[in-house]
Scaffold this active site. Structure first.
Site, PDB file in Angstrom:
ATOM      1  N   TRP A 109       0.812  -1.220   0.000  1.00  0.00           N
ATOM      2  CA  TRP A 109       0.000   0.000   0.000  1.00  0.00           C
ATOM      3  C   TRP A 109       0.841   1.264   0.000  1.00  0.00           C
ATOM      4  O   TRP A 109       0.539   2.223  -0.725  1.00  0.00           O
ATOM      5  CB  TRP A 109      -1.000  -0.024   1.157  1.00  0.00           C
ATOM      6  CG  TRP A 109      -2.076  -1.029   0.899  1.00  0.00           C
ATOM      7  CD1 TRP A 109      -2.218  -2.248   1.496  1.00  0.00           C
ATOM      8  CD2 TRP A 109      -3.132  -0.936  -0.075  1.00  0.00           C
ATOM      9  NE1 TRP A 109      -3.299  -2.914   0.949  1.00  0.00           N
ATOM     10  CE2 TRP A 109      -3.872  -2.141  -0.003  1.00  0.00           C
ATOM     11  CE3 TRP A 109      -3.502   0.041  -0.996  1.00  0.00           C
ATOM     12  CZ2 TRP A 109      -4.981  -2.384  -0.823  1.00  0.00           C
ATOM     13  CZ3 TRP A 109      -4.594  -0.191  -1.809  1.00  0.00           C
ATOM     14  CH2 TRP A 109      -5.322  -1.389  -1.723  1.00  0.00           C
ATOM     15  N   ASP A 185      -1.387   6.438   6.606  1.00  0.00           N
ATOM     16  CA  ASP A 185      -2.508   5.589   6.217  1.00  0.00           C
ATOM     17  C   ASP A 185      -2.737   4.579   7.344  1.00  0.00           C
ATOM     18  O   ASP A 185      -1.921   3.689   7.565  1.00  0.00           O
ATOM     19  CB  ASP A 185      -2.164   4.875   4.902  1.00  0.00           C
ATOM     20  CG  ASP A 185      -3.247   3.879   4.464  1.00  0.00           C
ATOM     21  OD1 ASP A 185      -4.259   3.724   5.168  1.00  0.00           O
ATOM     22  OD2 ASP A 185      -3.067   3.256   3.397  1.00  0.00           O
ATOM     23  N   LYS A 209     -12.356  -1.817   7.662  1.00  0.00           N
ATOM     24  CA  LYS A 209     -11.667  -2.769   8.538  1.00  0.00           C
ATOM     25  C   LYS A 209     -12.131  -2.569   9.989  1.00  0.00           C
ATOM     26  O   LYS A 209     -12.825  -3.414  10.541  1.00  0.00           O
ATOM     27  CB  LYS A 209     -10.145  -2.614   8.415  1.00  0.00           C
ATOM     28  CG  LYS A 209      -9.590  -3.210   7.113  1.00  0.00           C
ATOM     29  CD  LYS A 209      -9.425  -2.167   6.039  1.00  0.00           C
ATOM     30  CE  LYS A 209      -8.469  -2.485   4.915  1.00  0.00           C
ATOM     31  NZ  LYS A 209      -8.573  -3.693   4.175  1.00  0.00           N
TER      32      LYS A 209
END
Lengths: 383, 383
Positions: A109, A185, A209
């Protein structure tokens, strides 16, 4: 509504969209057709109605409580997931486009985030990059981090928890040059442990999540970064502009109202079970027990991620036979798990193997069930 | 599940997020904690799971059926609402940035769309612009449209139904130069009447009126427009790139899964009640009766929108006293309506007055209840 989902028929180890607290789902189901005696579903409320405004205000104030967010930070509700934020940073933080954007690359990511900034035209620098070791958590010590000097640095970016590779920063990275805003992030580990918001310029997280359903992105941003560092030459698409979002209270256009409502329910649940303090200790126990089971399997299960950077949220492992990872055994493992109601355990298609995601809503009982199965499976299949 | 919501305690006239079919809400509530005996909520399913893939495939195939979408068009599921599309067009369709983007401006939304394209750097042309008349539907005849010649035109844009001003095109605009792709914002009237998809290059719609909850944008795009006309100098943010979205089956990152599921339920409901043919005739009756009530009130109620361009979805009107719109009477009207369970009738803050939105899920009974109330109110307050 302060319980886990211990009465459910399955244990859902999905990396996201992921398990949600059972009590939250039950409450959502009960009030779906008629919220708070309005005769309407939350989905049917105008975003400008006092009813929805109260939902938004509660969600925000509960999130502030949970993370101890000071009033100098704004909470924005955006769309497009973390991936949209990758582009958003470019337009909003490169007010001086000769400056460098620093990225700590520790998994898929953060790598994608850096690529997007570079593609849009940013000068980027990998402070550290574990790609050559397959993002296995072998992050060099801070003494080897190559930060851009503060005067030439636009921001420092890192991904606190890499969902695909199962790599998590144990704590705030050392050595960030003073005065440079840190962007993080936290899509897959926000609300899973305490952290000091004031160390950050911007924290963002896709909801799917630890927050709620997919389609909502929470952005926590220090006010002085809003609209003050816009790219001078390249216009920012209006929906990616932090200032437009902030000036309009996250309602420049219609926000994803139902997702925000669900996030609010999750925040209330978390407050009721004791907040981030409580869940942090539960999470430490859950992941600790699972890593112990892996490490004490005599090499039958192996976690590719080095200790120190192992994720508490996404535990990745391979199943070994004759000294190598065995896809056959892994397929058997997944099939057997499914029969016992343990689902969505397959590793990301880019890395294979098994991945057990232990987000906040996964209970200790679920992890124990997985460990018991792992031990049985190892006993049956060990030489 | 083929009924309207005639047993609900309120009539919800919101302009969006808006009323949804009662049967859809009831089904969603019933299966929220446990979808299709998976033991999981749709919100908890990985977007890569076979379960969610089946939900996405059904939604797409049902939408194709409903709108008769040929295989030469792709359906994309995006985020950020119509407003994100305003920017998206700029990057994806201005492959020759010397070309002009043509806009038919008939209300607040087409105006915003044109402004965003211009702000990002497009050369824009207002083919027609009703701003000076307050977007009252006094759209000049097609002979006065000033289209850019085909050779210099990037695309022609219009908004089929202007939600704020209550202005709707009666049919496809005449005089579009041949070969120029037509882009249409159908956020607030998609699925409300038949139309010929093949006349369009791109149709998009935010979900929160006739499709489902806010946070999902449906894009119907002719394949030859995907990735073939990218702006040569300005990079497109990755989440605004039609080609990235199309190449990844709308799953470049996690899509708003629950919103897509809800959209799928709405499509099924619409098919069951007879598809777009059936709802078109119901919608014509609903809006016809309400406009009749306004026009036959001896000037007590007045619709500012000229006949011919009056919306079937958003019916706007003012309440007159002594020859002028009376805010006091309008406030009384709204209060009285609320007491009778008729809610979210307030006009958009930029135009005031009353707005009754009669989307697909609003039943004829609801409209009749409103008309009866309007007649009673007029009787009580007329001089």
């Amino acid at each position: 509504m302060a319980t886990f989902h211990d009465e459910r028929s399955v244990w859902n180890f999905s990396a996201g969209p992921a398990v949600m607290p059972q009590v939250v789902l039950e409450r959502a189901a009960a009030e779906l057709p008629n919220w708070n005696n309005t005769g309407m579903s939350v989905m049917e409320l105008s975003h400008r109605s006092p009813e929805f405004e109260s939902i938004l205000a509660s969600a925000e104030s509960d999130l502030r409580k949970l993370l101890n967010i000071p009033s100098t930070y704004k909470i924005l509700w955006m769309q497009g997931g973390a991936t949209s934020q990758f582009s958003t940073l470019f337009y909003n933080l490169l007010g001086d486009p000769t400056k460098t954007a620093d990225y700590l690359v520790t998994g898929g990511w953060s790598e994608k985030a850096m690529q997007e900034a570079a593609r849009l035209g940013a000068k980027v620098n990998a402070v550290v990059n574990t790609k050559s070791t397959g993002h296995n958590g072998a992050v060099p010590p801070p003494s080897e981090y190559k930060f851009t000097p503060a005067a030439e640095s636009a921001y420092v970016y890192y991904c606190d928890n890499e969902t695909v590779h199962g790599v998590e920063f144990p704590s705030f990275p050392e050595g960030v040059p003073e005065g440079v805003p840190v962007v993080c992030d936290m899509s897959s580990n926000i609300l899973s442990r305490k952290f000091d918001v004031t160390k950050y310029g911007i924290i963002f997280a896709g909801a799917q999540k630890n927050i709620g359903p997919a389609g909502v992105t929470v952005v926590i941003i220090r006010e002085d970064l809003i609209g003050t560092r816009m790219h001078p030459n390249l216009k920012c698409p209006v929906m990616l502009d932090f200032k437009v979002c902030a000036d309009n209270g996250s309602m420049y256009n219609t926000p994803p109202t139902y997702g925000i409502y669900m996030a609010g329910l999750v925040f209330k649940w978390l407050l009721e079970i004791g907040g981030v303090d409580a869940i942090e200790s539960i999470n430490a126990q859950k992941s600790g027990r699972l890593y112990d089971a892996i490490d004490s399997s005599n090499g039958f299960y192996r976690c590719p991620v080095q200790k120190g950077f192992r994720s508490r949220m996404n535990i990745t492992f391979r199943i070994f036979k004759n000294g190598a990872a065995s896809k056959d055994l892994e397929a058997d493992f997944l099939k057997g798990a499914e029969k016992l109601g343990m689902v969505q355990l397959k590793g990301h298609r880019s890395v294979g193997g098994i991945r057990a995601s232990l987000y906040n809503a996964m209970s200790q009982k679920g992890v124990d069930a997985l460990i018991t199965y792992m031990q049985d499976f190892a006993r049956q299949h060990s030489e």
